[in-house]
Design a protein around this motif. Sequence first.
Motif, short mmCIF file in Angstrom:
data_model
loop_
_atom_site.label_atom_id
_atom_site.label_comp_id
_atom_site.label_asym_id
_atom_site.label_seq_id
_atom_site.Cartn_x
_atom_site.Cartn_y
_atom_site.Cartn_z
N SER A 1 0.81 -1.21 0.00
CA SER A 1 0.00 0.00 0.00
C SER A 1 0.85 1.27 0.00
O SER A 1 0.77 2.07 -0.93
N PRO A 2 1.69 1.51 1.02
CA PRO A 2 2.52 2.72 0.99
C PRO A 2 3.55 2.72 -0.12
O PRO A 2 3.87 3.77 -0.68
N GLN B 1 11.74 -5.45 9.34
CA GLN B 1 13.09 -5.45 8.78
C GLN B 1 13.02 -5.03 7.32
O GLN B 1 11.99 -5.17 6.67
N ILE B 2 14.10 -4.50 6.82
CA ILE B 2 14.17 -4.08 5.42
C ILE B 2 15.60 -4.20 4.92
O ILE B 2 16.55 -3.95 5.66
N GLY C 1 -0.79 -1.54 12.58
CA GLY C 1 -0.88 -0.95 11.25
C GLY C 1 0.24 -0.01 10.86
O GLY C 1 0.83 -0.16 9.78
N PRO C 2 0.58 1.01 11.68
CA PRO C 2 1.60 1.97 11.26
C PRO C 2 2.97 1.33 11.00
O PRO C 2 3.78 1.92 10.28
N GLY D 1 7.01 0.08 4.59
CA GLY D 1 6.67 0.27 3.19
C GLY D 1 7.17 1.59 2.63
O GLY D 1 7.63 1.66 1.49
N SER D 2 7.11 2.64 3.45
CA SER D 2 7.64 3.94 3.01
C SER D 2 9.14 3.86 2.77
O SER D 2 9.67 4.47 1.84
N MET D 3 9.82 3.09 3.61
CA MET D 3 11.27 2.94 3.43
C MET D 3 11.58 2.11 2.18
O MET D 3 12.56 2.38 1.48
N GLN D 4 10.73 1.13 1.87
CA GLN D 4 10.90 0.40 0.61
C GLN D 4 10.77 1.35 -0.58
O GLN D 4 11.53 1.27 -1.55
#
Length: 253
Positions: free
Chosen positions: A41-42, A157-158, A192-193, A199-202
Amino acid sequence: MQDEQLLRYSRQIMLPQIDLEGQTKLNAACVLILGLGGLGSPVSMYLAASGVGKLVLCDPDVVDLTNLQRQIVHDTPKVGMAKVDSAAETLQRLNPEIVVETIPAKLDEATLRQRMQQADVIVDCTDNLEARLLINRVAVLARKPLVSAAAIRWEGQISVFQPYLGDNPCYHCFYGKVGGIAQTCSENGVVGPLLGILGSMQALETLKLLVGTGETLTGRVLLFDGQCMEWMALKLPRDPNCPVCATVNRIHP
């Protein structure tokens, strides 16, 4: 680039690391997003807003009421709709200038490789280990950068995987060193956050790869604990005996 586009993307173009040249690269880029749930989503919304020219959305599922607590690209009236169609509607409203292609199916290895060859960056937003290992294996064969994240409960994790560059590892090298990823949100829950953060970091890592700026998370993983708001960075060594990337032809600087 037309005046309206210059205005839409002006806050990015102002950045010297992006400028008009970088924005032009974004407008011409294609990103394959696998999974349109909490992470997708983000990822999809920020890439669409940033002007990535083509987004290919792949997810076989439909929107469920239990998704809406965290999967912000969907909303209540779309319950029962295919996730890729729901997301495509949101993204086209957000930025009608981009092209959005939808694949409402689970891709087999051959089709996945074909799709990856047409993309500049692959973003893994799936939520199960089997899918992640397949995506990694095909990305290694296709020699495409893979931006991968996972989140469960309060932890995430990312990392970015480019095993064809130097001595960098692939996802398969990494998985044997960190446990717990095989669990799913449906079994253990997730706040949720947390998905928004990862996702924003992806999306940010994807933009850096497309523009060719900064230092990506290739060869490193960031671990996040939302309960105590702490990040931990780890270097990821390559497994010389990895069955996926051990024999990859590597480019050394």
